[in-house]
Design an enzyme around this catalytic site. Structure first.
Site, short mmCIF file in Angstrom:
data_model
loop_
_atom_site.label_atom_id
_atom_site.label_comp_id
_atom_site.label_asym_id
_atom_site.label_seq_id
_atom_site.Cartn_x
_atom_site.Cartn_y
_atom_site.Cartn_z
N CYS A 89 21.16 33.39 193.74
CA CYS A 89 20.23 33.07 192.57
C CYS A 89 18.96 32.79 192.84
O CYS A 89 18.04 32.56 192.20
CB CYS A 89 20.88 31.62 191.62
SG CYS A 89 22.33 32.28 190.65
N HIS A 229 14.74 28.80 188.00
CA HIS A 229 15.61 29.57 187.97
C HIS A 229 16.43 29.11 186.70
O HIS A 229 16.81 27.80 186.29
CB HIS A 229 16.50 29.37 189.25
CG HIS A 229 17.96 30.24 189.05
ND1 HIS A 229 18.30 31.31 188.62
CD2 HIS A 229 19.19 29.60 189.19
CE1 HIS A 229 19.54 31.61 188.50
NE2 HIS A 229 20.31 30.61 188.82
N ASN A 259 22.47 33.07 182.59
CA ASN A 259 22.08 33.06 184.13
C ASN A 259 22.20 34.58 184.63
O ASN A 259 23.21 35.12 184.85
CB ASN A 259 23.03 32.23 185.03
CG ASN A 259 22.73 32.06 186.40
OD1 ASN A 259 21.68 32.95 186.89
ND2 ASN A 259 23.19 31.37 187.07
C1 COA Z 1 29.81 25.44 184.77
C2 COA Z 1 29.10 24.04 183.96
C3 COA Z 1 28.46 24.35 182.76
C4 COA Z 1 30.24 23.39 183.39
O1 COA Z 1 29.98 22.35 182.84
P1 COA Z 1 30.45 20.64 183.34
O2 COA Z 1 29.85 19.88 182.35
O3 COA Z 1 30.17 20.50 184.82
O4 COA Z 1 31.88 20.90 183.16
P2 COA Z 1 33.23 20.76 183.94
O5 COA Z 1 33.20 21.75 184.88
O6 COA Z 1 32.90 19.22 184.70
O7 COA Z 1 34.31 20.78 182.82
C5 COA Z 1 34.31 19.85 181.66
C6 COA Z 1 35.62 20.24 180.62
O8 COA Z 1 35.08 21.24 180.08
C7 COA Z 1 36.06 22.31 180.23
N1 COA Z 1 35.35 23.43 180.02
C8 COA Z 1 34.77 24.35 181.24
N2 COA Z 1 34.31 25.45 180.53
C9 COA Z 1 34.41 25.26 179.05
C10 COA Z 1 33.91 26.15 178.14
N3 COA Z 1 33.50 27.37 178.24
N4 COA Z 1 34.30 25.73 176.98
C11 COA Z 1 35.01 24.48 176.67
N5 COA Z 1 35.47 24.01 177.68
C12 COA Z 1 35.10 24.36 178.87
C13 COA Z 1 36.60 22.27 181.65
O9 COA Z 1 38.04 22.81 181.54
C14 COA Z 1 37.00 20.57 181.68
O10 COA Z 1 37.75 20.13 180.72
P3 COA Z 1 38.81 18.96 181.53
O11 COA Z 1 37.86 17.88 181.56
O12 COA Z 1 39.80 18.91 180.35
O13 COA Z 1 39.27 19.53 182.87
C15 COA Z 1 28.35 23.35 184.81
O14 COA Z 1 29.12 22.84 185.88
C16 COA Z 1 27.23 24.01 185.55
O15 COA Z 1 26.22 24.40 185.03
N6 COA Z 1 27.21 24.11 186.88
C17 COA Z 1 26.35 24.91 187.78
C18 COA Z 1 26.24 26.19 187.45
C19 COA Z 1 25.43 26.92 188.39
O16 COA Z 1 24.31 26.55 188.41
N7 COA Z 1 25.81 27.98 189.02
C20 COA Z 1 24.89 29.04 189.43
C21 COA Z 1 24.34 28.50 190.70
S1 COA Z 1 22.79 29.25 190.55
#
Ligand code: COA
Length: 305
Positions: A89, A229, A259
């Site tokens: 990214c 980004h 993204n």
């Molecule tokens: C991926 C992302 C959106 C997930 O959001 P989050 O708030 O961290 O969520 P978590 O991964 O902690 O998951 C929380 C819960 O939501 C659930 N969940 C994950 N994706 C889901 C979706 N699409 N829909 C519904 N629930 C979802 C998980 O299973 C978890 O459930 P649990 O508590 O029962 O285990 C977030 O972590 C993120 O943006 N990370 C950085 C990504 C990034 O920048 N990546 C590229 C680098 S450039």
């Protein structure tokens, strides 16, 4: 396709829409070619005038040759040399900083930087934690020598390879070549530990943006635009807060494209270009797989039209 909801996606990421490149034999270069053709038309440049083209991507058309070469061949950039650069990214920022060195050295006059990714080719649409985030997209910019004190003023780029464990693709490289087993185990898709990546991203993207301001004695009121980004709206908000920059100065289009990895920053510049004025101070900031992150300070070099 997965158990999720519009409400969950919007509140956790800010994403409303993503674009997917469809059709047989349609690789990342297809989008790169379109972006560069638009750039050449807009800047009234002939393809033969391009000296160098760098394509930032993690989803090349093929393992080799470089997607940049395919783009050059398709657009007729017969005098250019070209290569790909992979920093996930942060790829566009790394490529922009690299390309600017070729201009600053005085050796080349026209350098094209492409940020392009077909993330749909490496996303598992049964994995709700990644498939809701990524989309396909590309953008391109041209670097040229400036006669005034404008253009790319400074950059800070960082890498921490120990972050690879949290965000990678398990198979298809030399360590674990593709096999029937790797395909069955879904190892050719993005593997991401979302919350671990989130924590690193939120801290480091904010810190590196503040660092480039401090290093160059830039105050919040000096900044015309933050160009972040587009990975997650919450990461963008944290970066703007740390810089002391108001939401009205933050380029945001994550709701439209999700993204797009190397594509996000040039797509922001594309969407906001008409609002930019000569001399505007822009801070570009990114965080991505690798881990890689960085910031670029640039002074926009021309008024609209
Ligand atoms: C991926 C992302 C959106 C997930 O959001 P989050 O708030 O961290 O969520 P978590 O991964 O902690 O998951 C929380 C819960 O939501 C659930 N969940 C994950 N994706 C889901 C979706 N699409 N829909 C519904 N629930 C979802 C998980 O299973 C978890 O459930 P649990 O508590 O029962 O285990 C977030 O972590 C993120 O943006 N990370 C950085 C990504 C990034 O920048 N990546 C590229 C680098 S450039």
């Amino acid at each position: 396709m997965v158990d999720t909801s519009d409400d969950w996606i919007t509140s956790r990421t800010g994403i409303k829409e993503r674009h997917i490149l469809k059709g047989e034999n349609q690789g990342t270069s297809v989008m790169g070619v379109k972006a560069v053709q638009g750039l050449l038309e807009k800047t009234n440049t002939r393809p033969e005038e391009i000296d160098l083209l760098i394509c930032a991507t993690v989803t090349p058309d093929m393992m080799f040759p470089a997607t940049a070469n395919l783009i050059c061949s398709e657009i007729g950039a017969v005098n250019a040399f070209s290569y790909d650069l992979m920093a996930a990214c942060s790829g566009f920022l790394y490529a922009l900083s690299t390309g600017s060195q070729f201009i600053e050295s005085g050796r080349y006059k026209k350098v094209v930087i492409v940020g392009a990714d077909k993330m749909s080719s490496i996303v598992d649409y049964q994995d709700r934690t990644t498939c809701i985030i990524f989309g396909d997209g590309a953008g391109a910019v041209m670097l040229e020598p400036a006669s005034e004190n404008l253009g790319i003023m400074d950059h800070i780029l960082k890498t921490d390879g120990s972050g690879a464990q949290h965000l990678h693709m398990k198979a298809g490289g030399s360590r674990k070549p593709a096999s029937v087993e790797t395909v069955a185990a879904k190892e050719h898709y993005v593997y991401q530990e979302g919350s671990a990546v989130f924590k690193f991203a939120v801290t480091n993207m904010a810190n590196v943006s503040a660092e480039i301001m401090e290093k160059n004695n830039l105050r919040a009121e000096d900044i015309s635009w933050l160009v972040p980004h587009q990975a997650n709206k919450r990461i963008i908000d944290a970066t703007a807060n740390r810089m002391g920059v108001g939401a009205d100065k933050v380029m945001l289009n994550i709701h439209k494209y999700g993204n797009t990895t190397s594509g996000t920053i040039p797509l922001c510049l594309w969407d906001y270009e008409k609002q930019l004025k000569k001399g505007d101070n822009l801070i570009l900031a990114a965080f991505g797989g690798g881990f890689t992150w960085g910031s670029v300070w640039l002074k926009w070099a021309y008024d609209p039209e």
